[in-house]
Enzyme design. Structure first.
Site, PDB file in Angstrom:
ATOM      1  N   GLU A 209       0.873  -1.175   0.000  1.00  0.00           N
ATOM      2  CA  GLU A 209       0.000   0.000   0.000  1.00  0.00           C
ATOM      3  C   GLU A 209       0.908   1.222   0.000  1.00  0.00           C
ATOM      4  O   GLU A 209       1.477   1.574   1.037  1.00  0.00           O
ATOM      5  CB  GLU A 209      -0.907  -0.001   1.229  1.00  0.00           C
ATOM      6  CG  GLU A 209      -1.980  -1.076   1.200  1.00  0.00           C
ATOM      7  CD  GLU A 209      -2.987  -0.861   0.089  1.00  0.00           C
ATOM      8  OE1 GLU A 209      -3.069   0.257  -0.445  1.00  0.00           O
ATOM      9  OE2 GLU A 209      -3.688  -1.827  -0.267  1.00  0.00           O
ATOM     10  N   CYS A 243      -2.464   9.092   2.713  1.00  0.00           N
ATOM     11  CA  CYS A 243      -1.972   8.570   1.437  1.00  0.00           C
ATOM     12  C   CYS A 243      -2.928   8.858   0.293  1.00  0.00           C
ATOM     13  O   CYS A 243      -2.509   8.921  -0.867  1.00  0.00           O
ATOM     14  CB  CYS A 243      -1.702   7.076   1.545  1.00  0.00           C
ATOM     15  SG  CYS A 243      -3.146   6.096   2.029  1.00  0.00           S
TER      16      CYS A 243
END
Length: 457
Positions: A209, A243
């Protein structure tokens, strides 16, 4: 405990089969839920100490999401863990085909500092649900949460089942030198490459990720007041240290000025006239990142904001709008802070070309009322996931996987995807004993070939 001894202990425990019964997994997940509910205040205090997260934001973006994921997994795990019947080809008659999900074994979870509780525990829920052992490495940049996690895991799990390995980069490096059966990493792209390289030595599968510069596209048909409010929401969460935060805005030139004015209005409405002293505004995690953000603003044309305030640990940067360009400093790296470049485009085609000329982002956000514009962006732009007419919220669903593509990551998790991510799917055929068709056995004959051709065509 020495790292190699730690991994050997976990591997031995997994080999005992004690993590395999579904009831054992469910009991552990229920115990984890009970601990979080009991210690909610202490977990909020740790998040406040590390990042100045308010109690509201700590629950909204971390604790509440973890409890929601736990509840969904607890409700669903028995169903997920059952063998899944699938059709059997006629050529294999009589037989039964099914899929079994087995845990990988010893898993490593490497977590970042920006959502230090959520991004440790969300993957762990999947690892435990699937029946794995796990070693968690929290970020050293969130030390209070790291200590809280170590205390939590020790209270809920036997240390040989799940344990926390605290420490800095040397601990991460030592862990990556060990052999794991699966590695889950959340963090930056550069470190993700290192993780993948280390994993390749043992052919260990990874779920990465990562991040990237997540664009917002605003066309001339967008509902501008609502667009500004929802962009501001996504940018201000965790002070932009997310993010999937909106990283830059590509706005139709005809509505750039009103959108910029509305963004200023929303920032002021959300954080007040002095955001640098707003008690609910998250701080930049440390002085290195604070100095980096301040450096990114040097020499730029600031449309709004731009001020900062330092303390002994790090500091705050107020919400800042910048006149952006393709080649400005802010467009060369993921910002990870409350700074938002605004780039005008002449039309949707220019915006699509701009996005596609760069690395694939983790998220993309489109604001439009035009269905053809929506179809064009969603079909022609590659990105991990995103929203039409909102930001951020796509990651808070059990029913969709969350993950990147290309340099923004590989693999996905959340809900059943987490269970599947930490599982190996075994394909099984159970053949009946009461009939054995002879066509596949030597010697081969013309009659047998006719039968094969009948079944396989």
């Amino acid at each position: 405990m020495e790292i190699h001894s730690l991994t050997e202990r976990q591997r031995s425990y997994f080999s005992s089969g004690k993590t395999l019964p579904v009831k054992t997994r469910l009991d552990a997940l229920k115990a984890l839920k009970a601990y979080i509910q009991k210690e909610e205040d202490s977990l909020k205090s740790a998040l406040q100490e590390d990042l100045n997260k308010s109690g509201f934001e700590s629950y909204l973006c971390e604790i509440g999401l973890i409890l929601d994921e736990l509840n969904y997994t607890i409700r669903s795990l028995t169903k997920w863990a059952k063998p899944r019947r699938v059709p059997t080809p006629l050529a294999q008659f009589p037989a039964r085909s099914f899929l079994l999900h087995e845990p990988y074994g010893l898993t490593l979870i490497l977590a970042p500092w920006n959502y230090p509780l959520l991004l440790c525990l969300d993957p762990l829920i999947g690892a435990v649900a699937a029946g794995n052992c796990a070693i968690i490495k929290p970020s050293e940049d969130a030390p209070a949460v790291s200590r809280a996690l170590a205390k939590m895991i020790a209270a809920v799990f036997p240390p040989e089942w799940v344990t926390v390995a605290e420490g800095g980069r040397e601990t991460s490096s030592a862990l990556l030198d060990e052999r794991f059966d699966f590695i889950f990493f959340t963090g930056g792209t550069s470190v993700g490459r290192i993780v993948m390289e280390k994993a390749s030595a043992h052919l260990t599968p990874v779920l990465l990720e990562l991040g990237g510069k997540s664009p917002v596209i605003v066309d001339k048909t967008a509902d501008l007041p609502l667009t500004a409010r929802r962009i501001a929401f996504g940018k201000l969460l965790n002070a932009g240290q997310t993010c999937v935060a909106p990283d830059y805005v590509l706005v139709d030139a005809s509505v750039k000025e009103p959108l910029t004015a509305l963004l200023q209005k929303e920032f002021a409405a959300m954080l007040g006239p002095d955001p640098l002293h707003n008690p609910d505004f998250v701080r930049i995690v440390n002085r290195h990142h604070f100095d980096r953000l301040c450096g990114l603003l040097e020499g730029e044309t600031i449309l709004y904001g731009g001020r900062s305030r330092a303390d002994e640990r790090s500091g705050w940067v107020e919400p800042t709008l910048v006149e952006g360009s393709a080649h400005c400093k802010l467009m060369q790296e993921e910002i990870f802070g409350p700074i938002l470049p605004i780039l005008p485009v002449q039309d949707l085609e220019e915006a699509i070309h701009f996005v596609n000329s760069r690395e694939k982002p983790l998220a993309l956000y489109l604001f439009t009322r035009d269905r053809s514009a929506e179809n064009a962006v969603l079909s022609r732009c590659s990105f991990g996931g995103g929203c039409v007419n909102d930001t951020i919220i796509h990651l808070a669903s059990h029913h969709m996987g969350f993950g990147g593509v290309g340099s923004s990551g590989m693999g996905s998790y959340h809900g059943e995807r987490s269970f599947l991510a930490f599982s190996h799917e075994k394909s099984m055929v159970k053949k009946a004993l009461w009939l054995d068709l002879p066509m596949r056995y030597f010697p081969f004959t013309t009659q047998k070939e006719k039968l094969v051709r009948f079944f396989l065509k």
